[in-house]
Design a protein around this motif. Structure first.
Motif, mmCIF file in Angstrom:
data_model
loop_
_atom_site.group_PDB
_atom_site.id
_atom_site.type_symbol
_atom_site.label_atom_id
_atom_site.label_comp_id
_atom_site.label_asym_id
_atom_site.label_seq_id
_atom_site.Cartn_x
_atom_site.Cartn_y
_atom_site.Cartn_z
ATOM 1 N N THR A 255 0.878 -1.154 0.000
ATOM 2 C CA THR A 255 0.000 0.000 0.000
ATOM 3 C C THR A 255 0.917 1.205 0.000
ATOM 4 O O THR A 255 1.681 1.416 0.930
ATOM 5 N N LYS B 186 -8.885 -6.290 5.352
ATOM 6 C CA LYS B 186 -7.506 -6.241 4.865
ATOM 7 C C LYS B 186 -6.820 -7.599 5.006
ATOM 8 O O LYS B 186 -6.061 -8.025 4.126
ATOM 9 N N SER C 247 -5.772 -10.110 1.666
ATOM 10 C CA SER C 247 -4.344 -10.370 1.473
ATOM 11 C C SER C 247 -4.013 -11.848 1.680
ATOM 12 O O SER C 247 -2.941 -12.303 1.279
ATOM 13 N N GLY D 136 -4.493 -5.377 -0.877
ATOM 14 C CA GLY D 136 -4.254 -3.961 -1.107
ATOM 15 C C GLY D 136 -4.641 -3.545 -2.511
ATOM 16 O O GLY D 136 -5.744 -3.813 -2.972
#
Length: 290
Positions: A9, A75, A79, A251
């Motif tokens: 990110t 998140k 991921s 991300g």
């Protein structure tokens, strides 16, 4: 092999971050390789000698831990559940005056008879945004698969424009007529699926009781479109070297599918014929921790 286009990110201006990276390798073509350990035998376990997978400890995470925001779970999941296929979904409004095109990485095929797909949306049905609103009102959509040659255009459609704005114009992609549904498919897509809505389901938030945090649409595929140079003679296999699918990572990262391995599905009788003593021993073994 999945090659990340973006692995972080960004905190600096992204143009600077991207400028420091190698150029896109257009010469890199899809290929099959051997597995990491072609001589692997039943009972051998992981192929890193246990250096990482057995010696390093794990951290336990409670998704409902007090003070843990739902965004942290989001998140973590995007991921870790990778690579994910991207449903590049085209829809239109009930009166046909507005069209929409947007990517969704909460997309998966669930059944082949009938062909059934699921797509996940953030938020509630009552406050549905463009794609879900159109899908519910018309019951129709097209699921297009994103390939390397239009990744930038597909990503551009995720921009937060007002309802009624044409992502077709913003992206520069071209609509092509469908056969069963009224919605256009993406002409640039190697593989597209005309779909009809079967049902929807909403999910109750655990962090904010009383709030609907997401919705799932179950869609039946009613017509397939495959570019002629990507389909085999029996029309039952798509050539990965032509499809060149792009996947979603965590991300702002995407992935290229450039390498693959093949591993035949094992059959017990055949494995017993190869090494009966070893297989029978493993079948009877008690594993520590079970």
């Amino acid at each position: 092999m999945i090659v990340a286009l973006s692995t972080m990110t960004h905190h600096e201006p992204f143009t600077q971050v991207e400028a420091s990276r190698p150029d896109w390798d257009s010469a890199k073509q899809f290929r099959f390789t051997k597995t990491k350990s072609p001589d692997w035998k039943y009972g051998d376990g992981a192929t890193d000698d246990g250096v990482d997978c057995l010696e390093k400890k794990h951290v336990e995470i409670d998704p409902y831990e007090e003070g843990r925001p739902a965004l942290s779970n989001y998140k973590l999941l995007i991921s870790g559940i990778v690579p994910r296929p991207i449903g590049f979904i085209s829809t239109q409004s009930k009166d046909g005056t507005s069209t929409n095109l947007a990517p969704f990485s909460y997309t998966q095929v669930m059944c082949h008879d009938p062909p059934v797909f699921t797509v996940g949306f953030a938020g509630s049905i009552d406050n549905a945004k463009d794609t879900l609103k159109n899908l519910i009102e018309t019951g129709e959509c097209v699921i297009n698969i994103i390939s390397e040659h239009f990744i930038e255009a597909a990503n551009a459609t995720a921009i937060d424009t007002p309802y009624g704005t044409s992502e077709w114009a913003i992206s520069g992609l071209h609509p092509a007529p469908s056969s069963v549904v009224k919605v256009s498919r993406v002409k640039e897509a190697v593989f597209s699926i005309e779909g009809k809505l079967m049902n929807t389901q909403e999910f109750d938030s655990k962090t904010t009781p009383g709030k609907k945090s997401g919705a799932m649409a179950v869609i039946e595929g009613v017509k397939f479109w495959v570019r002629e140079d990507a389909i085999n003679e029996d029309r039952n296999m798509i050539d990965m070297a032509v499809l060149k699918p792009i996947s979603r990572l965590g991300g702002i990262s995407y992935g290229r599918t450039t390498d693959a391995v093949e591993i035949p599905r094992p059959q017990l009788e055949k494995e017993l014929e190869k090494d009966r003593t070893r297989m029978e021993s493993l079948l009877k073994a008690k594993v520590e921790g079970q």
